[in-house]
Design a protein around this motif. Structure first.
Motif, PDB file in Angstrom:
ATOM      1  N   PRO A 131       2.531   7.438  36.444  1.00 49.42           N
ATOM      2  CA  PRO A 131       2.562   6.369  35.448  1.00 49.42           C
ATOM      3  C   PRO A 131       3.874   6.377  34.676  1.00 49.42           C
ATOM      4  N   PRO A 132       4.231   5.271  34.051  1.00 47.90           N
ATOM      5  CA  PRO A 132       5.444   5.245  33.233  1.00 47.90           C
ATOM      6  C   PRO A 132       5.301   6.155  32.022  1.00 47.90           C
ATOM      7  N   LEU A 133       6.425   6.672  31.563  1.00 48.12           N
ATOM      8  CA  LEU A 133       6.415   7.608  30.444  1.00 48.12           C
ATOM      9  C   LEU A 133       5.753   7.007  29.213  1.00 48.12           C
ATOM     10  N   ALA A 134       6.004   5.733  28.966  1.00 49.02           N
ATOM     11  CA  ALA A 134       5.454   5.093  27.772  1.00 49.02           C
ATOM     12  C   ALA A 134       3.933   5.020  27.804  1.00 49.02           C
ATOM     13  N   ALA A 135       3.336   5.160  28.980  1.00 48.93           N
ATOM     14  CA  ALA A 135       1.881   5.084  29.091  1.00 48.93           C
ATOM     15  C   ALA A 135       1.206   6.417  28.821  1.00 48.93           C
ATOM     16  N   MET A 136       1.991   7.491  28.741  1.00 43.26           N
ATOM     17  CA  MET A 136       1.421   8.814  28.475  1.00 43.26           C
ATOM     18  C   MET A 136       1.387   9.026  26.964  1.00 43.26           C
ATOM     19  N   LEU A 137       0.189   9.054  26.408  1.00 45.43           N
ATOM     20  CA  LEU A 137       0.021   9.001  24.961  1.00 45.43           C
ATOM     21  C   LEU A 137      -0.272  10.342  24.307  1.00 45.43           C
ATOM     22  N   ASN A 138      -0.680  11.345  25.081  1.00 40.86           N
ATOM     23  CA  ASN A 138      -0.996  12.637  24.488  1.00 40.86           C
ATOM     24  C   ASN A 138      -0.711  13.747  25.496  1.00 40.86           C
ATOM     25  N   THR A 139      -0.844  14.985  25.048  1.00 43.08           N
ATOM     26  CA  THR A 139      -0.503  16.117  25.904  1.00 43.08           C
ATOM     27  C   THR A 139      -1.417  16.228  27.118  1.00 43.08           C
ATOM     28  N   PHE A 140      -2.658  15.777  26.995  1.00 44.51           N
ATOM     29  CA  PHE A 140      -3.564  15.832  28.140  1.00 44.51           C
ATOM     30  C   PHE A 140      -3.097  14.888  29.241  1.00 44.51           C
ATOM     31  N   ASP A 141      -2.504  13.747  28.851  1.00 47.79           N
ATOM     32  CA  ASP A 141      -1.940  12.840  29.842  1.00 47.79           C
ATOM     33  C   ASP A 141      -0.831  13.536  30.631  1.00 47.79           C
ATOM     34  N   PHE A 142       0.074  14.209  29.916  1.00 47.19           N
ATOM     35  CA  PHE A 142       1.166  14.902  30.587  1.00 47.19           C
ATOM     36  C   PHE A 142       0.638  15.992  31.517  1.00 47.19           C
ATOM     37  N   GLU A 143      -0.368  16.720  31.074  1.00 40.57           N
ATOM     38  CA  GLU A 143      -0.934  17.792  31.888  1.00 40.57           C
ATOM     39  C   GLU A 143      -1.565  17.244  33.167  1.00 40.57           C
ATOM     40  N   SER A 144      -2.259  16.127  33.030  1.00 36.39           N
ATOM     41  CA  SER A 144      -2.910  15.533  34.196  1.00 36.39           C
ATOM     42  C   SER A 144      -1.893  15.063  35.222  1.00 36.39           C
ATOM     43  N   VAL A 145      -0.830  14.434  34.755  1.00 35.47           N
ATOM     44  CA  VAL A 145       0.209  13.952  35.658  1.00 35.47           C
ATOM     45  C   VAL A 145       0.962  15.130  36.275  1.00 35.47           C
ATOM     46  N   ALA A 146       1.231  16.161  35.475  1.00 35.89           N
ATOM     47  CA  ALA A 146       1.954  17.328  35.982  1.00 35.89           C
ATOM     48  C   ALA A 146       1.202  17.988  37.128  1.00 35.89           C
ATOM     49  N   ARG A 147      -0.110  18.035  37.045  1.00 39.77           N
ATOM     50  CA  ARG A 147      -0.890  18.668  38.110  1.00 39.77           C
ATOM     51  C   ARG A 147      -0.687  17.966  39.439  1.00 39.77           C
ATOM     52  N   GLU A 148      -0.439  16.675  39.398  1.00 42.12           N
ATOM     53  CA  GLU A 148      -0.258  15.915  40.635  1.00 42.12           C
ATOM     54  C   GLU A 148       1.178  15.852  41.121  1.00 42.12           C
ATOM     55  N   THR A 149       2.145  16.063  40.218  1.00 39.47           N
ATOM     56  CA  THR A 149       3.548  15.892  40.588  1.00 39.47           C
ATOM     57  C   THR A 149       4.286  17.205  40.801  1.00 39.47           C
ATOM     58  N   MET A 150       3.815  18.288  40.207  1.00 37.15           N
ATOM     59  CA  MET A 150       4.474  19.579  40.380  1.00 37.15           C
ATOM     60  C   MET A 150       4.117  20.203  41.724  1.00 37.15           C
ATOM     61  N   GLU A 151       5.039  21.033  42.201  1.00 45.90           N
ATOM     62  CA  GLU A 151       4.734  21.854  43.363  1.00 45.90           C
ATOM     63  C   GLU A 151       3.637  22.864  42.984  1.00 45.90           C
TER      64      GLU A 151
END
Length: 290
Positions: free
Chosen positions: A37-57
């Motif tokens: 998702p676009p950065l502006a759509a990530m509103l809290n730390t849980f959003d970042f954590e969820s995206v990181a789980r899918e994008t990180m090695e």
């Protein structure tokens, strides 16, 4: 994941795999790829954590997200923050709010700083250099990590004029290496030194241990890598642990204070008794963390 973006942008991979395997006619349905998702759509730390789980090695995610053993302390930390409540006061003029402050000789736009985390390139190619730039943009101090992906010189060169930095220190068994590193920090105008004291032996982070660490290691361990002293067979945590001196103790505090004019703090204090001892030892402060 509750209200996190994860559910709004993509189903978890495990569910997608189950869906693909559950076709009655034997045909495998095409699995939808995760869309970041676009950065502006990530509103809290849980959003970042969820995206990181899918994008990180997997190696990176295992290192960053794991806690020791059964992760009881990790869960307790989440619960502890949920128990913090506000005591609101009313009829206060908040038409103009100024959150600028200063601590340890550094100014900040908010009463916080970017703390040190090892191996930032695991998350993004810009690594610590990118964090230096982001900290300047936010007007917040950044604590440079010892076990960084980039060299200390590269992190310092990324500073913009007037930018203020702290630094974190893992003490090495070969004390001359730590003294040389601290001198570089002081010569560069770093404001304060945070000595990590809660990691004489890094925990059994099982999620991390399941991955053989093949990514770029920390810069300060270059010679150790060449000598074959870095164990990469049990994840990133085990790989970086060889740098840290397990013998660091209260008797070393006078030495730490003697090698620098920077303010020296302890990072990783977990009980009141140790905080009192730090005060009596003449240290500049403590970071309460585990």
């Amino acid at each position: 994941f509750g209200s996190s973006l994860f559910g709004r942008f993509s189903a978890p991979r495990s569910l997608l795999r189950l869906k693909a395997m559950a076709q009655a006619d034997g045909e495998v349905e095409e699995v939808e790829e995760f869309v970041k998702p676009p950065l502006a759509a990530m509103l809290n730390t849980f959003d970042f954590e969820s995206v990181a789980r899918e994008t990180m090695e997997p190696q990176a995610w295992g290192y960053y997200s794991s806690g020791g053993d059964d992760e009881i302390t990790l869960r307790d930390n989440h619960m502890a923050f949920q128990r913090i409540t506000m005591r609101p006061r009313i009829l206060v003029n908040v038409s103009e709010i100024d959150m600028n402050t200063s601590f340890l000789g550094a100014t900040s736009s908010l009463p916080l700083y970017f703390t040190a985390t090892a191996l930032a390139k695991l998350a993004h190619p810009d690594g610590e250099v990118g964090i230096v730039r982001a900290a300047h943009k936010a007007g917040v101090p950044y604590m440079l990590p010892t076990l960084s992906s980039y060299t200390l010189d590269e992190m310092l060169e990324a500073r913009l004029p007037g930018q203020q930095l702290f630094a974190q220190l893992y003490v090495n068994p070969e004390r001359s290496r730590s003294e040389e590193y601290v001198k570089k920090l002081e010569d560069a105008g770093v404001k304060a030194l945070f000595v990590t004291v809660d990691a004489p032996q890094l925990g059994r982070r099982e999620k991390d241990m399941r991955n053989k660490f093949t990514q770029q290691g920390s810069d300060v361990q270059g010679d150790d890598e060449d000598a074959g002293d870095v164990d990469r067979s049990q994840g990133a945590t085990r790989a970086i642990s060889s740098y840290i001196d397990p013998g660091l103790c209260w008797e070393d505090v006078p030495w730490l204070k003697s090698i620098t004019k920077m303010k020296v703090l302890l990072k990783g204090v977990q009980c009141a008794e140790d905080a009192v001892m730090a005060y009596k030892a003449g240290l500049a402060g403590c970071v309460l963390s585990n």
